[in-house]
Design a protein around this motif. Sequence first.
Motif, PDB file in Angstrom:
ATOM      1  N   GLN A 302       0.814  -1.219   0.000  1.00 12.35           N
ATOM      2  CA  GLN A 302       0.000   0.000   0.000  1.00 12.35           C
ATOM      3  C   GLN A 302       0.846   1.267   0.000  1.00 12.35           C
ATOM      4  O   GLN A 302       0.519   2.245  -0.676  1.00 12.35           O
ATOM      5  CB  GLN A 302      -0.948  -0.003   1.203  1.00 12.35           C
ATOM      6  CG  GLN A 302      -2.196  -0.819   0.983  1.00 12.35           C
ATOM      7  CD  GLN A 302      -3.136  -0.770   2.164  1.00 12.35           C
ATOM      8  OE1 GLN A 302      -2.777  -0.290   3.249  1.00 12.35           O
ATOM      9  NE2 GLN A 302      -4.348  -1.260   1.979  1.00 12.35           N
ATOM     10  N   ASN A 303       1.915   1.265   0.779  1.00 15.64           N
ATOM     11  CA  ASN A 303       2.748   2.463   0.874  1.00 15.64           C
ATOM     12  C   ASN A 303       3.871   2.488  -0.159  1.00 15.64           C
ATOM     13  O   ASN A 303       4.644   3.445  -0.204  1.00 15.64           O
ATOM     14  CB  ASN A 303       3.363   2.563   2.278  1.00 15.64           C
ATOM     15  CG  ASN A 303       2.316   2.751   3.352  1.00 15.64           C
ATOM     16  OD1 ASN A 303       1.309   3.419   3.133  1.00 15.64           O
ATOM     17  ND2 ASN A 303       2.536   2.152   4.502  1.00 15.64           N
ATOM     18  N   LEU A 304       3.950   1.440  -0.980  1.00 20.01           N
ATOM     19  CA  LEU A 304       5.002   1.358  -1.981  1.00 20.01           C
ATOM     20  C   LEU A 304       4.490   1.619  -3.390  1.00 20.01           C
ATOM     21  O   LEU A 304       5.118   2.340  -4.165  1.00 20.01           O
ATOM     22  CB  LEU A 304       5.662  -0.023  -1.933  1.00 20.01           C
ATOM     23  CG  LEU A 304       6.531  -0.334  -0.711  1.00 20.01           C
ATOM     24  CD1 LEU A 304       6.880  -1.816  -0.674  1.00 20.01           C
ATOM     25  CD2 LEU A 304       7.805   0.510  -0.739  1.00 20.01           C
ATOM     26  N   GLN A 305       3.337   1.025  -3.730  1.00 18.34           N
ATOM     27  CA  GLN A 305       2.779   1.179  -5.071  1.00 18.34           C
ATOM     28  C   GLN A 305       1.286   0.881  -5.011  1.00 18.34           C
ATOM     29  O   GLN A 305       0.872  -0.269  -4.930  1.00 18.34           O
ATOM     30  CB  GLN A 305       3.478   0.233  -6.048  1.00 18.34           C
ATOM     31  CG  GLN A 305       3.846   0.847  -7.395  1.00 18.34           C
ATOM     32  CD  GLN A 305       2.587   1.146  -8.245  1.00 18.34           C
ATOM     33  OE1 GLN A 305       1.523   0.592  -8.019  1.00 18.34           O
ATOM     34  NE2 GLN A 305       2.736   2.011  -9.234  1.00 18.34           N
ATOM     35  N   VAL A 306       0.482   1.924  -5.075  1.00 17.04           N
ATOM     36  CA  VAL A 306      -0.956   1.798  -4.848  1.00 17.04           C
ATOM     37  C   VAL A 306      -1.630   0.923  -5.895  1.00 17.04           C
ATOM     38  O   VAL A 306      -2.488   0.091  -5.579  1.00 17.04           O
ATOM     39  CB  VAL A 306      -1.616   3.198  -4.811  1.00 17.04           C
ATOM     40  CG1 VAL A 306      -3.138   3.064  -4.720  1.00 17.04           C
ATOM     41  CG2 VAL A 306      -1.098   4.007  -3.642  1.00 17.04           C
ATOM     42  N   GLU A 307      -1.254   1.084  -7.173  1.00 18.31           N
ATOM     43  CA  GLU A 307      -1.905   0.316  -8.239  1.00 18.31           C
ATOM     44  C   GLU A 307      -1.615  -1.176  -8.104  1.00 18.31           C
ATOM     45  O   GLU A 307      -2.478  -2.011  -8.355  1.00 18.31           O
ATOM     46  CB  GLU A 307      -1.445   0.825  -9.609  1.00 18.31           C
ATOM     47  CG  GLU A 307      -1.951   2.218  -9.947  1.00 18.31           C
ATOM     48  CD  GLU A 307      -3.469   2.296  -9.911  1.00 18.31           C
ATOM     49  OE1 GLU A 307      -4.109   1.385 -10.470  1.00 18.31           O
ATOM     50  OE2 GLU A 307      -4.003   3.246  -9.334  1.00 18.31           O
ATOM     51  N   VAL A 308      -0.404  -1.517  -7.712  1.00 16.39           N
ATOM     52  CA  VAL A 308      -0.067  -2.927  -7.482  1.00 16.39           C
ATOM     53  C   VAL A 308      -0.904  -3.473  -6.335  1.00 16.39           C
ATOM     54  O   VAL A 308      -1.464  -4.576  -6.409  1.00 16.39           O
ATOM     55  CB  VAL A 308       1.437  -3.087  -7.184  1.00 16.39           C
ATOM     56  CG1 VAL A 308       1.734  -4.518  -6.711  1.00 16.39           C
ATOM     57  CG2 VAL A 308       2.253  -2.775  -8.422  1.00 16.39           C
TER      58      VAL A 308
END
Length: 480
Positions: A302-308
């Motif tokens: 969640q805090n690294l890449q929202v779309e992933v």
Amino acid sequence: MQVTEPLHQTNLIDTLIVGAGITGLSLAHALKKNASPHQRQFWVTETQGRVGGRIVTSAGDGFIWEEGPNSFSPTPALLKLAVEVGLKDDLVFADRKLPRFVYWKNQLLAVPMSPPAAISTKLLSWRGKLRAAFGALGFVPPAMGGAEESVAEFFGRHLGSEVLERMVQPFVSGVYAGDPTQLSAYSAFARVAKLAESGGGLMAGALLSRPKGKKKAPIDASIPQTRPGELGSFRAGMQMLPEAIAKELGDAVKLNWHLLRLTRTERNTYLAEYATPEGSRCVEAKTVVLTTPTYVTAELMQNLQVEVSKALSEIEYPPVACVVLAYPTDAFKMNLQGFGNLIPRGQGVRTLGTIWASSLFAGRAPQGWNLLINFIGGSTDKEIGNLDKEEIARAVHQDLCKTLLKNDVSPKVLAVNLWKRAIPQYTKGHQGRLETIDRGLQELPGLFLCGNYTDGVALGDCVRRGNEWAGKVLSYLGEG
């Protein structure tokens, strides 16, 4: 395998593998085997106090049973792994000639495993057989509008409604615990879908896909030679494999380590914050491989890449209960000699299928007893997740009274394991979700996602992916 020394943020390792299921352990084994002589440092962390993930072997009262994966298709990579961790003499294989059955209209009918059997089978009508034959030859209507097909749409179009209802649907229930109207044909049956795409029909595609003028791969004399249709396990059950790998890895495996947060540093490394039996710990790693289920991975991302994170959260896992029951051999309508039986929906039976475990591998039940491993629930029966263990066991026993038992004898209940989130579903749109994940990961070099939600849920697929991703990690670290 527990860490005793305190860890600080200054600890820098080359690779952090999150999850000690068979994927993570296979990946770690491949790293150890293929890394350069200066021994790059890697760790495998696991939230649970045991390795193996969904692999759970139990024993008691003279029985040995599985509460997760029950067997494996003996791929060369899997067999090689077993041999390398010292389990060659513990491998056991079921007789490939044992029949598989489908429960249809109040009787068990053998699944045809050869052309002559397909002609004589009672599982399909003559009309159904002819429809399947013409479809296999390529006489099929085109797909509707070029849209992505579900498993039901694809097989119904190619082989007809009878094959779909009586063979494909129960197979889908047995492998994915899935709904064929929702699963993507291209994702769940990629190889079959590509055959039809390349040849216009399944049979033509199979003929065209045969390698031409190529020599067969050399036989690896170090691994046992098996034949198509055989299923494998280990003398004391499936859990022997993850435990043997973990023993080989030694202190690199950290149990009861719960990953709380994963962040990227200014140095293009990753900082992992853990809750461990010794307190809070932080680990910095040049590369990280998340082998966790999508619902866990989505939170970490969640805090690294929202779309992933969003794409991962869209992959569903229905509840499935594994119910292990034993009965005296004289309680059955027939002598249980076979792999087991699957049950199409609409037959008045809630159970998805039953593995005749004591018929598959020797030593799984005391003399005079049959051991049955039953599965119930899945995408078409999510309500199973709301029942207690006694209710689930009772429902399975009532089904067995219809399918296998000749009288209502009380079962010996050995285990009821309800997996609230069991098997990832490759539903329509799955390839698009995977593409979104791949694009997002390009922004996070050194971070890899490796799980059974991509391209196969079988044990052999997990080992294959572990080997492949180990190569990617080593390549990133400059050793590829």
